[in-house]
Write an enzyme that holds these catalytic residues in place. Structure first.
Site, PDB file in Angstrom:
ATOM      1  N   LYS A  12      -0.089   4.443  -3.991  1.00 61.03           N
ATOM      2  CA  LYS A  12       1.123   3.944  -3.341  1.00 61.03           C
ATOM      3  C   LYS A  12       2.357   4.027  -4.228  1.00 61.03           C
ATOM      4  O   LYS A  12       3.487   4.115  -3.737  1.00 61.03           O
ATOM      5  CB  LYS A  12       0.907   2.501  -2.897  1.00 61.03           C
ATOM      6  CG  LYS A  12      -0.023   2.335  -1.701  1.00 61.03           C
ATOM      7  CD  LYS A  12       0.633   2.806  -0.417  1.00 61.03           C
ATOM      8  CE  LYS A  12      -0.189   2.431   0.803  1.00 61.03           C
ATOM      9  NZ  LYS A  12       0.481   2.809   2.053  1.00 61.03           N
ATOM     10  N   SER A  14      -8.646   6.463  -3.242  1.00 63.19           N
ATOM     11  CA  SER A  14      -7.232   6.108  -3.122  1.00 63.19           C
ATOM     12  C   SER A  14      -6.815   4.834  -3.831  1.00 63.19           C
ATOM     13  O   SER A  14      -5.619   4.611  -4.033  1.00 63.19           O
ATOM     14  CB  SER A  14      -6.861   5.999  -1.636  1.00 63.19           C
ATOM     15  OG  SER A  14      -7.660   5.017  -1.004  1.00 63.19           O
TER      16      SER A  14
END
Length: 415
Positions: A52, A309
């Site tokens: 992110k 992720s």
């Protein structure tokens, strides 16, 4: 180099002032199991332990180029996006206001505050994320702030696409397959857009949590739609509605290209990666690895990249993860037993247990009749085949029982 890839490469280059490329590691354990070259793109090893940061940094960078005097950046997030925004605010020396639900775990609040330092103000508001989002957007309108969306933003998608640039730069030839987690769709949209332009022969599979299959719903409807309910366990990917911009990039995906991962199975994958490989993954970070068994025949002999992720896992959740993993693998069962109220009845039941069976829960619930009582029992074992065998012995003995392991309502209430 063309269009989108050119912008993604510039985003990737700008990140080098922040952190080096995350490792693309061959995993020997998984490679041996599937007879393939399984590579993990370790986004769990960024400074904020998720990808992110890439999108937040790139969007902020481009805003500041166009408007150097931008006063404040605002976001609404209870997790990885908040931490990425906070880190970027501190890096650029700008002010940020992060809106988080009141129910956000203190650990996530503290991490966001530590990444942002004095540059970031945290505002806790709303019991539900929709209320938090509305408050953040209202604040933006009043303060002239710039709202940093977590995934439905062109510059954020472009920043996430830097993952694809690093993958391709690390390999002599493009991989045969890339497996991508999908929540709001920003990461998947960015990587797919690069691969289409530079590695069109690379196949892609998308993975979303079964309790938050927003891409599946959008593909079926032909447009993004809101799911009626979402299981929030995979909090990094449990999104009720995929973003408009991400879906524009993903709408060409075939239904067979999108896999749904059950939450309990994800728990088993997380535990395996932790216990066998020493890799800490959050639920969303384990999605790409979790579907490898479903693709086993298709990936044999091929080079496969799984994007892990994120690794922002709160170890206070470990007992829940272990519990759900045991249920999925058949190593733990819960049932309600109607037990005769007579001396020796419990001993008769205990005699039915096998040498690898262990009582993990035993609770007398109520007296349903003068001669019988109801007991909640949890059994752990070492091999999945042991519990069906126990049930068979109980049936032969004439015991009345009900398996509630997969009964969501009863399990949540009683267990």
């Amino acid at each position: 180099m063309t269009g989108f890839t050119d912008h993604a490469r510039k985003a990737e280059a700008s990140l080098r002032g922040l952190f080096p490329p995350t490792p693309l590691q061959r995993n020997g354990h998984l490679s041996a199991r599937y007879g393939a070259e399984i590579l993990l793109k370790r986004e769990d090893l960024t400074p904020v332990r998720s990808y992110k940061l890439r999108g937040a940094f790139n969007a902020m960078r481009k805003v500041l180029v166009a408007r150097p005097d931008q006063g404040v950046f605002v976001c609404a997030s209870a997790g990885n996006h908040a931490q990425g925004v906070a880190f970027a605010c501190r890096h650029f020396g700008v002010r940020g206001v992060v809106f988080m639900p009141v129910t956000t775990p203190q650990q996530k609040i503290d991490k966001t505050r530590s990444f942002g330092g004095e540059n970031v103000e945290i505002t806790l508001t709303g019991d539900y994320f929709d209320d938090t989002l509305a408050a953040a957007q209202a604040y933006c309108a009043e303060s002239g702030g710039h709202f940093l969306a977590p995934f439905d933003d062109a510059d954020v998608i472009e920043g996430q696409a830097s993952v694809a640039i690093e993958i391709l730069d690390a390999l002599e030839a493009p991989p045969d397959l890339v497996i991508l987690p999908v929540g709001g769709g920003g990461l998947a949209a960015g990587i797919v857009s690069v691969l289409r332009e530079t590695a069109p022969r690379t196949s892609v599979r998308f993975v979303e949590p079964a309790g938050g299959a927003s891409l599946t719903a959008a593909l079926e409807a032909g447009q993004p739609v809101a799911l009626p309910s979402v299981d929030s366990f995979v909090d990094g990917a449990a999104v009720a509605r995929i973003g408009e911009r991400p879906f524009a990039a993903l709408r060409g995906a075939g239904r067979a290209d999108v896999l749904c991962a059950p939450e309990d199975r994800i728990c088993a994958t997380m535990l395996e990666m932790l216990n066998v490989e020493g890799i800490v993954l959050e639920p969303a970070g384990a999605l790409a690895v979790d579907v490898l068994p479903e693709l086993a025949e298709a990936i044999a002999g091929k080079t496969v990249v799984c994007v892990t992720s994120g690794g922002n896992f709160d170890f206070e959740r470990l007992p829940e993860v272990r519990e759900r993993a045991q249920r999925h693998t058949g190593l733990k069962k819960y049932f309600i037993l109607r037990l005769p109220q007579r001396p020796g009845a419990l001993r008769d039941f205990l005699d039915l247990l096998g040498p690898e069976d262990d009582i993990a829960r035993f609770e007398y619930l109520k007296k349903s009749a003068r001669n019988f009582g109801t007991v909640l029992i949890g059994i752990e074992t070492k091999r999945a085949e042991n519990l069906p065998a126990l049930y068979a012995r109980m049936g032969e003995r004439g015991l009345v029982f009900r398996d509630i392991t997969d009964d969501v309502v009863l399990s949540e209430f009683l267990i």
